[in-house]
Design an enzyme around this catalytic site. Structure first.
Site, PDB file in Angstrom:
ATOM      1  CG  ASP A 238      -1.125   0.742  -5.718  1.00  0.00           C
ATOM      2  OD1 ASP A 238      -0.144  -0.019  -5.692  1.00  0.00           O
ATOM      3  OD2 ASP A 238      -1.632   1.183  -6.770  1.00  0.00           O
TER       4      ASP A 238
ATOM      5  CE1 TYR B  93      -8.065  -4.812  -7.048  1.00  0.00           C
ATOM      6  CE2 TYR B  93      -8.277  -6.258  -8.958  1.00  0.00           C
ATOM      7  CZ  TYR B  93      -7.537  -5.776  -7.894  1.00  0.00           C
ATOM      8  OH  TYR B  93      -6.273  -6.264  -7.678  1.00  0.00           O
TER       9      TYR B  93
END
Length: 260
Positions: free
Chosen positions: A60, A118
């Site tokens: 994003d 992540y």
């Protein structure tokens, strides 16, 4: 055509995410994929049919990457080192090609993935550090990290993470498997680092999980509230989503297949 796989790092601060955004066929925002497409097509001398770079993860706006993976097909066969050097010459300074390899034609950056890792950085300073504001989430309230450490195992395993999926999630299933969830404490730097590994993640899932864990650490939630959230499958009850600035795509694993 020769297919190449590239590992890409980027500072997401000045990008509207990874995926190209177009209106009437024209790019309307600066994206990582858009910049990669331009560089690859320039290297290929602007072929009649434009080359499209395919990414493993559609990060994003504001999200960073150390280990994004992409693939693309070039109309010639050259040394991967030459591809890497050529692209880095053409790309802006907030994108870096870390490595390039040749792969088989059936390799797909997105659909061949085995697992992803992540991490999320949280700054715990009393006030926002201007030099960290684009690279960490900021949480200045009291945190009992022992509560967070006790809660983390509740995320491990295969679960329906519907409560942790943002409204923009477009996947058919919200079931995912998390294999590792850790909290690394860095008191000297006044920073916490959450590390998550799993087969895949839902839209905003990691940022929502971090938000819930921070509220557990702050005492706003019960230590094992994650179990309840998994059971109720209600996004509204998860509430806080940590900001994009602290999230990093660290590494993507493609398993043992040598063609990958």
């Amino acid at each position: 055509m020769t297919r190449y796989k590239a590992i890409v790092a980027y500072d997401g601060s000045n990008f509207f995410g990874f995926q190209v955004q177009t209106k009437s066929g024209v790019e309307v925002q600066r994206t990582v994929q858009g910049e990669l497409n331009k560089a690859v097509n320039q290297m290929a001398k602007q072929p009649v049919t434009p080359i499209k770079v395919v990414g493993a993860s559609r990060t994003d706006t504001g999200v960073h990457a150390f280990g994004q993976v992409v693939h693309f097909d070039l109309p010639f066969d050259i040394n991967p080192v030459g591809v890497s050097k050529g692209l880095n010459t053409l790309l802006p300074r907030d994108i870096l090609i870390k490595a390039v390899t040749k792969v088989s034609d059936d390799f797909h950056a997105r659909f061949s993935t085995h697992a992803k890792r992540y991490f999320y950085r949280v700054s715990t300073t009393a006030f926002t550090d201007p030099f960290k504001r684009h690279y960490t989430g900021h949480f200045h309230w009291h945190l009992d990290t022992s509560r967070i450490q006790e809660a983390l195992p509740d995320l491990i395993g295969e679960h329906d993470f519907a409560s942790f999926a943002a409204s923009g999630n477009q996947t058919a299933s919200t079931v995912r498997t998390i294999t590792s969830a850790q909290l690394i404490e860095k008191p000297d730097e006044q920073e916490l680092v959450f590390v998550f590994e799993g087969n895949a993640f839902l839209y905003n899932q990691i940022r929502i999980m971090v938000g819930v864990l921070l509220e557990i650490g702050n005492g706003r939630r019960e230590i094992h509230d994650i179990q309840r959230l998994i059971a109720v499958k209600d996004r509204e009850q998860a509430r806080f989503t940590a900001p994009a600035s602290g999230l990093y795509l660290d590494e993507i694993d493609y398993g043992e297949n040598p063609a990958n």
